[in-house]
Design a protein around this motif. Structure first.
Motif, PDB file in Angstrom:
ATOM      1  N   VAL A   1       0.773  -1.290   0.010  1.00 26.43           N
ATOM      2  CA  VAL A   1       0.083   0.088  -0.141  1.00 26.43           C
ATOM      3  C   VAL A   1       0.840   1.327   0.130  1.00 26.43           C
ATOM      4  O   VAL A   1       0.809   2.280  -0.744  1.00 26.43           O
ATOM      5  N   VAL A   2       1.937   1.297   0.738  1.00 22.11           N
ATOM      6  CA  VAL A   2       2.878   2.331   0.914  1.00 22.11           C
ATOM      7  C   VAL A   2       4.414   1.949   0.437  1.00 22.11           C
ATOM      8  O   VAL A   2       4.548   0.713   0.454  1.00 22.11           O
ATOM      9  N   ASN A   3       5.092   2.865  -0.056  1.00 22.61           N
ATOM     10  CA  ASN A   3       6.647   2.595  -0.345  1.00 22.61           C
ATOM     11  C   ASN A   3       7.295   2.586   0.706  1.00 22.61           C
ATOM     12  O   ASN A   3       7.200   2.470   1.835  1.00 22.61           O
ATOM     13  N   SER A   4       8.632   2.494   0.543  1.00 21.08           N
ATOM     14  CA  SER A   4       9.553   2.256   1.728  1.00 21.08           C
ATOM     15  C   SER A   4       9.818   3.300   2.569  1.00 21.08           C
ATOM     16  O   SER A   4      10.325   3.338   3.567  1.00 21.08           O
ATOM     17  N   TRP A   5       9.198   4.499   2.345  1.00 21.54           N
ATOM     18  CA  TRP A   5       9.052   5.385   3.145  1.00 21.54           C
ATOM     19  C   TRP A   5       7.560   6.242   3.378  1.00 21.54           C
ATOM     20  O   TRP A   5       7.386   7.214   3.842  1.00 21.54           O
ATOM     21  N   GLY A   6       6.781   5.196   3.609  1.00 20.80           N
ATOM     22  CA  GLY A   6       5.529   5.334   3.821  1.00 20.80           C
ATOM     23  C   GLY A   6       4.526   6.273   3.116  1.00 20.80           C
ATOM     24  O   GLY A   6       3.146   6.300   3.410  1.00 20.80           O
ATOM     25  N   ARG A   7       4.949   6.469   1.988  1.00 25.21           N
ATOM     26  CA  ARG A   7       4.051   7.189   0.964  1.00 25.21           C
ATOM     27  C   ARG A   7       3.274   6.372   0.170  1.00 25.21           C
ATOM     28  O   ARG A   7       3.689   5.262  -0.254  1.00 25.21           O
ATOM     29  N   SER A   8       1.962   6.608   0.006  1.00 27.72           N
ATOM     30  CA  SER A   8       0.973   5.572  -0.567  1.00 27.72           C
ATOM     31  C   SER A   8       1.222   5.483  -2.318  1.00 27.72           C
ATOM     32  O   SER A   8       1.720   6.851  -2.747  1.00 27.72           O
ATOM     33  N   HIS A   9       1.263   4.559  -2.569  1.00 27.94           N
ATOM     34  CA  HIS A   9       1.809   4.392  -4.171  1.00 27.94           C
ATOM     35  C   HIS A   9       0.791   4.897  -4.930  1.00 27.94           C
ATOM     36  O   HIS A   9       1.337   5.392  -6.093  1.00 27.94           O
ATOM     37  N   ASP A  10      -0.475   5.111  -4.565  1.00 24.39           N
ATOM     38  CA  ASP A  10      -1.432   5.705  -5.535  1.00 24.39           C
ATOM     39  C   ASP A  10      -1.843   7.001  -5.217  1.00 24.39           C
ATOM     40  O   ASP A  10      -2.340   7.683  -6.080  1.00 24.39           O
ATOM     41  N   VAL A  11      -1.518   7.550  -4.131  1.00 31.74           N
ATOM     42  CA  VAL A  11      -1.965   9.029  -3.678  1.00 31.74           C
ATOM     43  C   VAL A  11      -0.632   9.607  -3.215  1.00 31.74           C
ATOM     44  O   VAL A  11      -0.185   9.500  -2.118  1.00 31.74           O
ATOM     45  N   LYS A  12       0.122  10.468  -4.151  1.00 32.68           N
ATOM     46  CA  LYS A  12       1.397  10.763  -3.784  1.00 32.68           C
ATOM     47  C   LYS A  12       1.771  11.864  -2.468  1.00 32.68           C
ATOM     48  O   LYS A  12       2.664  12.214  -2.214  1.00 32.68           O
ATOM     49  N   ASN A  13       0.537  12.545  -2.060  1.00 27.89           N
ATOM     50  CA  ASN A  13       0.829  13.147  -1.003  1.00 27.89           C
ATOM     51  C   ASN A  13       0.096  12.736   0.312  1.00 27.89           C
ATOM     52  O   ASN A  13      -0.277  13.410   1.207  1.00 27.89           O
ATOM     53  N   LEU A  14      -0.199  11.308   0.201  1.00 27.92           N
ATOM     54  CA  LEU A  14      -0.726  10.659   1.253  1.00 27.92           C
ATOM     55  C   LEU A  14       0.256   9.691   2.022  1.00 27.92           C
ATOM     56  O   LEU A  14       0.805   8.927   1.499  1.00 27.92           O
ATOM     57  N   PHE A  15       0.466   9.940   3.450  1.00 22.84           N
ATOM     58  CA  PHE A  15       1.422   8.926   4.089  1.00 22.84           C
ATOM     59  C   PHE A  15       0.750   8.101   5.034  1.00 22.84           C
ATOM     60  O   PHE A  15      -0.149   8.715   5.673  1.00 22.84           O
ATOM     61  N   ILE A  16       1.622   6.949   5.404  1.00 23.15           N
ATOM     62  CA  ILE A  16       0.810   6.247   6.673  1.00 23.15           C
ATOM     63  C   ILE A  16       2.144   5.995   7.428  1.00 23.15           C
ATOM     64  O   ILE A  16       3.170   5.402   7.025  1.00 23.15           O
ATOM     65  N   ILE A  17       2.003   5.877   8.705  1.00 26.95           N
ATOM     66  CA  ILE A  17       3.245   5.966   9.586  1.00 26.95           C
ATOM     67  C   ILE A  17       3.005   4.927  10.862  1.00 26.95           C
ATOM     68  O   ILE A  17       3.890   4.965  11.572  1.00 26.95           O
ATOM     69  N   ASP A  18       1.498   4.793  10.990  1.00 23.93           N
ATOM     70  CA  ASP A  18       1.219   3.709  12.218  1.00 23.93           C
ATOM     71  C   ASP A  18       1.684   2.246  11.995  1.00 23.93           C
ATOM     72  O   ASP A  18       2.364   1.787  10.957  1.00 23.93           O
ATOM     73  N   GLY A  19       1.272   1.537  12.917  1.00 26.19           N
ATOM     74  CA  GLY A  19       1.540   0.176  12.707  1.00 26.19           C
ATOM     75  C   GLY A  19       0.959  -0.701  11.529  1.00 26.19           C
ATOM     76  O   GLY A  19       1.282  -1.765  11.331  1.00 26.19           O
ATOM     77  N   SER A  20       0.105  -0.074  10.953  1.00 23.66           N
ATOM     78  CA  SER A  20      -0.423  -0.528   9.581  1.00 23.66           C
ATOM     79  C   SER A  20       0.631  -1.205   8.460  1.00 23.66           C
ATOM     80  O   SER A  20       0.440  -1.848   7.572  1.00 23.66           O
ATOM     81  N   ILE A  21       1.809  -0.364   8.656  1.00 26.39           N
ATOM     82  CA  ILE A  21       2.557  -0.592   7.677  1.00 26.39           C
ATOM     83  C   ILE A  21       3.755  -1.421   7.747  1.00 26.39           C
ATOM     84  O   ILE A  21       4.409  -1.855   6.803  1.00 26.39           O
ATOM     85  N   PHE A  22       3.577  -2.193   8.863  1.00 26.21           N
ATOM     86  CA  PHE A  22       4.331  -3.177   9.275  1.00 26.21           C
ATOM     87  C   PHE A  22       4.214  -4.304   8.166  1.00 26.21           C
ATOM     88  O   PHE A  22       3.288  -4.984   7.838  1.00 26.21           O
ATOM     89  N   VAL A  23       5.403  -4.974   7.689  1.00 24.24           N
ATOM     90  CA  VAL A  23       5.296  -6.071   6.789  1.00 24.24           C
ATOM     91  C   VAL A  23       5.084  -7.455   7.244  1.00 24.24           C
ATOM     92  O   VAL A  23       4.610  -8.364   6.889  1.00 24.24           O
TER      93      VAL A  23
END
Ligand SMILES: Cc1cc2nc3c(=O)[nH]c(=O)nc-3n(C[C@H](O)[C@H](O)[C@H](O)COP(=O)(O)OP(=O)(O)OC[C@H]3O[C@@H](n4cnc5c(N)ncnc54)[C@H](O)[C@@H]3O)c2cc1C
Ligand code: SF4
Lengths: 534, 155
Positions: free
Chosen positions: A481-503
């Protein structure tokens, strides 16, 4: 009047949000955080009252479905083997957390390469190392340097006292030749940055009245506000808005009076945790994102990971006074953390050794189980069990599986009418086997330490403290859903930083890693400010 | 008296009598240890303040206790001789594992937070905050064998 557009809008004021806001504040951008809950009042925490042992419910209950505070949203858990524990307010889950603060290890970031399971992360331990250290300083973390189970690091403060129970358990583990170490803890053991040190009250999981537990309402937010970050409480976000260019434009939220507002922003950062973030993304449907925002991969809400959790309790004859001291942090054993091909499961677990029960809980539990009798022998029975219990917690690594999900419940809503999340989750066979191994090993450890009675409880449902994986990181937009620095692949000014991004989940409490990642993402954003949306 | 705000009783006088008799069977006094009987505490006041959601359950349990006493012994539980109370109570506990469970749980909660009890056990009768507690740091040379074994994590 010109429209109010902030530079950065952060949703949620929990662990990750606090760290990222601190880091971004030195850009002098206008940063606004919207939080659905309120500030806490430490004077109201149970430990300020003589009857604290029974004041823990329901206001400080870890389940939003029991607590039902105004800020809470309900969660349908009917189809989940684990129920969610969280807190909604300034500080997020850190208000109730134990502050047990072990880091993920280098191998956790490459489970596919090393063990052929899960996926590798697009970052590694060493990229995060300076951010772990920075966060330790900001939060106020105590611990003992030199643990051979993790790359060398020096916590800023000396370790929490492990007490008599720690000594007894340490000797037992030494007999077995197993690893153990005093836990890194987000609890200050010396006066630090204007805060007074831990005085071993005990009930850290119901708010720390002393302010010694590093919850982010204390450790970060006052500092963030001095640095100019704005924080609006009792603002519940319903939806992230986007324009025709797939750029986020801000968020629609309800204020405390239920009045709807649209806050415009140049950048939106999601920090609502592993359940709140997918819920909000799935609620943000539009013509361009019919399956929910930033969800072209179809992975928003999938791969939910908790840590399957079990308990084994040992009772010792010695009066260990094990009920005193920070309840969730004492010591850990990571003897069984790394994969061993000779076992019938892959990956591993931490044995987290936590303090014993309070007097009332001891009396109730052991009387109901028939260990302490009614009648004249009651007093001798109580003496046998009081102050002598030690808990071994088995924290198992959970591997990502697409069938474990956060979706929107078709009927359930919060008090603003926003659709509530539904959890669908089951333990894998690997987790079941790992848990059984953990129960056996915890029993062995308690025997070696001399417990006269051992009660193995195994997997326990009400342990969903760690909410991970539902908007995973990755380099491939089809598999993350997000790249290696938390930026959404689909929405370039949307970031996710919480536990959701754990692989993957590792086999430790996640908050130090969540915050290190949030600092890493904020730092990368700052480095890329000139071409943030390229 | 327990250190709680006493409130109007939610029990009838007969029920109060039966409750006190039952409490004395659950936790009788122990003079040698300086421990009071649970019957000496203000359980009703305690429940009213801290566990009001248990009131209905407690009343129901007392009603069934008195009904059983009437049936088996021809009088309310509180009116029976001590020996008869004990025999009946043992019998009810044997036949119903959930017998008087709400009363027992609240009694234990109330008892083990009562000042007299806490002091008799050698603990401090005060909230944890602000004075706190002493917890000793162990001798951390205990970790020497763990250190000597060397690194155990994988890169
Ligand atoms: C009882 C308990 C014990 C724990 N013990 C430990 C421990 O010992 N060690 C450890 O590492 N972790 C522990 N945890 C977990 C830890 O609290 C979490 O890992 C951590 O808080 C997660 O940080 P986060 O930023 O992902 O989200 P959170 O801290 O959960 O913050 C999310 C915030 O977003 C807000 N929010 C959500 N949706 C919206 C919306 N729509 N609009 C506005 N605001 C919104 C919420 O109100 C909340 O404040 C524990 C948790 C609990 C509940
Ligand atoms: S034990 Fe320490 S950290 Fe926990 S509540 Fe007490 S003072 Fe706070």
């Amino acid at each position: 009047m010109a429209e109010d557009i902030v530079d950065v809008l952060i949703i949620g004021a929990g662990a990750s949000s606090a760290a990222a806001a601190w880091s971004l504040s030195d850009t002098k951008m206008r940063i606004l955080c919207l939080e659905q809950g309120d500030w806490m009042n430490p004077a109201g925490y149970p430990s300020t009252n003589k009857h604290w042992q029974v004041m823990l419910n329901p206001d400080y209950n870890q389940s939003p479905n029991v607590r039902r505070n105004e800020a809470d949203y309900p969660i349908n858990e009917d189809e989940s083997a684990i129920s969610v524990a969280n807190f909604n307010g300034v500080g997020g889950g850190t208000i109730l957390y134990s502050g047990h603060f072990p880091r993920l290890k280098p191998s956790d970031f490459k489970t596919q390469t090393l063990d052929g399971v899960g996926d590798d992360w697009p970052v590694d331990y060493y990229a995060l190392e300076p951010f772990f250290a920075q966060n330790d300083r900001n939060m106020g973390v105590s611990g003992l340097a030199g643990d051979p189970a993790i790359p060398y690091h020096e916590p800023p403060l000396p370790p929490v006292p492990i007490g008599r129970m720690g000594e007894v358990m340490g000797k037992g583990l030494n007999k077995l030749g197993w690893h153990w170490w005093p836990s890194d803890s987000a609890i200050i053991t010396e006066d630090y940055e204007g805060r007074e040190k831990c005085i071993n009250l005990g009930p850290c999981n119901y708010g720390c009245a002393q302010g010694a537990k590093s919850s982010v309402d204390i450790a970060y937010w006052p500092m963030n506000q001095r640095l100019g970050v704005e924080l609006k409480t009792r603002c519940r976000v319903r939806e992230i808005t986007v324009d025709e260019n797939d750029m986020a434009t801000g968020a629609i939220y309800f204020d405390e009076d239920g009045v709807e507002h649209h806050q415009r922003a140049e950048v939106v950062i999601m920090a609502c945790n592993g359940v709140g973030t997918p819920r909000l993304l799935l609620n943000s449907k539009s013509a361009r994102f019919p399956d929910g925002l930033a969800n072209r991969s179809g992975l928003v809400g999938k791969n939910l990971m908790f840590h399957p959790w079990g308990f084994v309790q040992g009772i010792f004859e010695d009066r260990l006074e094990s009920h005193l001291g920070p309840m969730g942090t004492c010591m850990l054993s990571q003897e069984f953390y790394e994969t061993d091909p000779n076992r019938d499961f892959v990956r591993g677990y931490t044995l987290q050794i936590t303090r014993g029960q309070s007097a009332a809980a001891t009396a109730v539990n052991h009387t109901l189980r028939g260990n302490i009798p009614w009648g004249a022998d009651h007093h001798a029975g109580f003496e046998k069990y009081a102050g002598g219990s030690v808990n071994m917690n088995i924290c198992c690594e959970d591997l990502p599986e697409e069938c474990n999900t956060v979706t929107l419940d078709p009927n359930l809503t919060d008090s603003d009418g926003i659709p509530a999340p539904k959890i669908t989750y089951r333990l894998s066979e690997n987790s079941e086997r790992m848990m059984q191994h953990g129960v056996n090993k915890a029993t062995e450890a308690l025997q070696a330490a001399g417990a006269f009675q051992i009660d193995a409880h195994g997997h326990t449902r009400g342990t969903g403290w760690h909410l991970l994986g539902t908007a995973r990181m990755g380099n491939d937009p089809e598999k993350s859903v997000v790249n290696s620095w938390g930026r959404s692949h689909d929405v370039k000014n949307l970031f996710i930083i919480d536990g959701s991004i754990f692989v993957t989940a590792g086999a430790v409490n996640p908050t130090t890693t969540i915050q290190a990642l949030a600092l890493y993402i904020a730092e990368t954003m700052k480095k890329n400010l000139a071409n943030l949306f390229d | 008296m327990a250190d709680v705000i006493a409130t109007d009783s939610f029990l009838t006088e007969e029920q109060s009598l039966s409750l006190r008799a039952l409490l004395d069977l659950i936790i009788p006094a122990d003079a040698d240890r300086g421990m009071p009987s649970a019957a000496e505490l203000d359980l009703v006041g305690y429940v009213s303040e801290f566990a009001s959601n248990q009131i209905a359950g407690i009343k129901t349990e007392l009603e069934s206790l008195d009904q059983a006493a009437q049936r088996e012994k021809g009088a309310l539980f509180g009116e029976l001789e001590k020996n008869d109370q004990q025999t009946l109570c043992d019998h009810l506990r044997e036949t119903d594992p959930r017998f008087a469970i709400a009363i027992a749980v609240q009694t234990l909660n109330c008892y083990y937070q009562d000042d007299r009890v806490v002091i008799a056990l050698g603990w401090k009768a005060r909230p944890p905050f602000p004075e706190g507690n002493e917890v000793p740091q162990a001798d951390l040379s205990l970790l020497d064998p763990v250190r000597e074994r060397g690194r155990i994590y994988r890169e």
